[in-house]
Design a protein around this motif. Sequence first.
Motif, short mmCIF file in Angstrom:
data_model
loop_
_atom_site.label_atom_id
_atom_site.label_comp_id
_atom_site.label_asym_id
_atom_site.label_seq_id
_atom_site.Cartn_x
_atom_site.Cartn_y
_atom_site.Cartn_z
N LYS A 1 -13.90 -11.76 8.49
CA LYS A 1 -13.36 -10.33 8.49
C LYS A 1 -13.25 -10.31 6.92
N LYS A 2 -13.55 -8.89 6.37
CA LYS A 2 -13.45 -8.74 5.10
C LYS A 2 -12.58 -7.36 5.11
N LEU A 3 -11.61 -7.32 4.27
CA LEU A 3 -10.89 -5.87 3.98
C LEU A 3 -11.51 -5.13 2.94
N TYR A 4 -11.91 -3.95 3.08
CA TYR A 4 -12.29 -2.79 2.07
C TYR A 4 -11.41 -1.98 1.91
N ARG A 5 -11.20 -1.40 0.54
CA ARG A 5 -10.81 -0.18 0.15
C ARG A 5 -11.72 0.90 0.71
N ASN B 1 0.95 -1.13 0.13
CA ASN B 1 -0.01 0.00 -0.03
C ASN B 1 0.88 1.30 0.08
N PRO B 2 1.43 1.54 -1.15
CA PRO B 2 2.54 2.58 -1.13
C PRO B 2 1.92 4.05 -0.67
N THR B 3 0.64 4.24 -1.05
CA THR B 3 -0.14 5.73 -0.75
C THR B 3 -0.67 5.62 0.66
N GLN B 4 -0.22 4.56 1.45
CA GLN B 4 -0.64 4.47 3.02
C GLN B 4 -2.29 4.97 2.80
N SER B 5 -3.15 4.34 2.09
CA SER B 5 -4.36 4.64 2.05
C SER B 5 -4.90 3.88 3.17
N ASN B 6 -6.48 4.27 3.42
CA ASN B 6 -7.24 3.61 4.44
C ASN B 6 -8.01 2.49 3.99
N TYR B 7 -7.60 1.16 4.59
CA TYR B 7 -8.52 0.09 4.24
C TYR B 7 -9.31 -0.12 5.77
N LEU B 8 -10.46 -0.83 5.55
CA LEU B 8 -11.52 -1.10 6.69
C LEU B 8 -11.58 -2.47 6.77
N LEU B 9 -11.03 -3.01 7.94
CA LEU B 9 -11.11 -4.34 8.24
C LEU B 9 -12.63 -4.68 9.18
N TYR B 10 -13.44 -5.17 8.25
CA TYR B 10 -14.70 -5.14 8.81
C TYR B 10 -15.02 -6.59 9.26
#
Length: 311
Positions: free
Chosen positions: A182-186, A89-98
């Motif tokens: 758990k699911k990872l979302y952009r 994740n080079p941009t260090q964007s947020n992902y949501l672990l739901y």
Amino acid sequence: MNKKIKYIVLLTCSLTLVGCSESSSIERWIDNPTANEIKVIIDGDELTIPAKSGVNYTFSYGKHTMSYNNDSLNFIVKPAKFSDSGFINPTQSNYLLYTIIYATSNMDENEYNKVLEKELNRIPAMINGEESEIELPVKIVNDVFIERSNYHWSYSFDQSFPEEITQDLNLKKHQSYYERFKKLYRESDFIEHLKQDGVKEEISFPYHPKKFIDIVQYVIPNIDVDNIKCEEGRQYMKNLLNDWNQLITLKGDAFEKSFKKIGTDDAIIQSYASEKKCTKDNDPDQSYHKTLGQFLDALRNARDVNFYVIK
């Protein structure tokens, strides 16, 4: 805002797990969840990554360099005790672990809510343009190297939650059952998920990328071998440090062979066995035991990941 999301489904067949084969390299997805194309440089090779997409890149075991947005970091790619997936994740964007809870349809609502309550977190959010918090069964993940062994998701951002999970169960009459997944979302996909679930407010999550130099780096502690009273232990530690310093200069098969000498569970057990050479007579202060423990603790800290940042 307080939103609780509930899914009640029936479980009736078995789940399977997929393992990974060993090699001297690892292929990893480099993700760009942003709305714009980005350029990332890996070991001097420039990669153009389209918006809301990514590329696969093969990394040999050993030391590598990544540059993005005029910033660079060094990292190690290595075998892991339990090889697993992940992405960069080079941009260090947020992902949501739901977290979602699948349960048999006869589960009492109060019981379900008690289970769900344990998964809820209050996370910072912008709601209709104002700083606030939102309570959801979610964690924000924004590491540069996102390892599944650290976050244990069941479904990645390119996989959908199934409508229902089935599993063979020998339940007694009226007995209920549940499981957490758990699911990872952009971030953009998670916001869309909330909208589809009826959320009307405009929501986003704070974005605070770090300078690469401020990211936690993996280091072997500074060890002064001259402080080890036991001569046999002192020589053993010199050999370990020499093997470690040589390791990070190697690539591919050579890295893997050298890593097995110091970084596997068997190697660590063998290192602990070396303590027998240092007794109360030749090392009354247990100087070797303390020094060896520092070194091996550092090795274990990176045992379960394939990628980690170094100086």
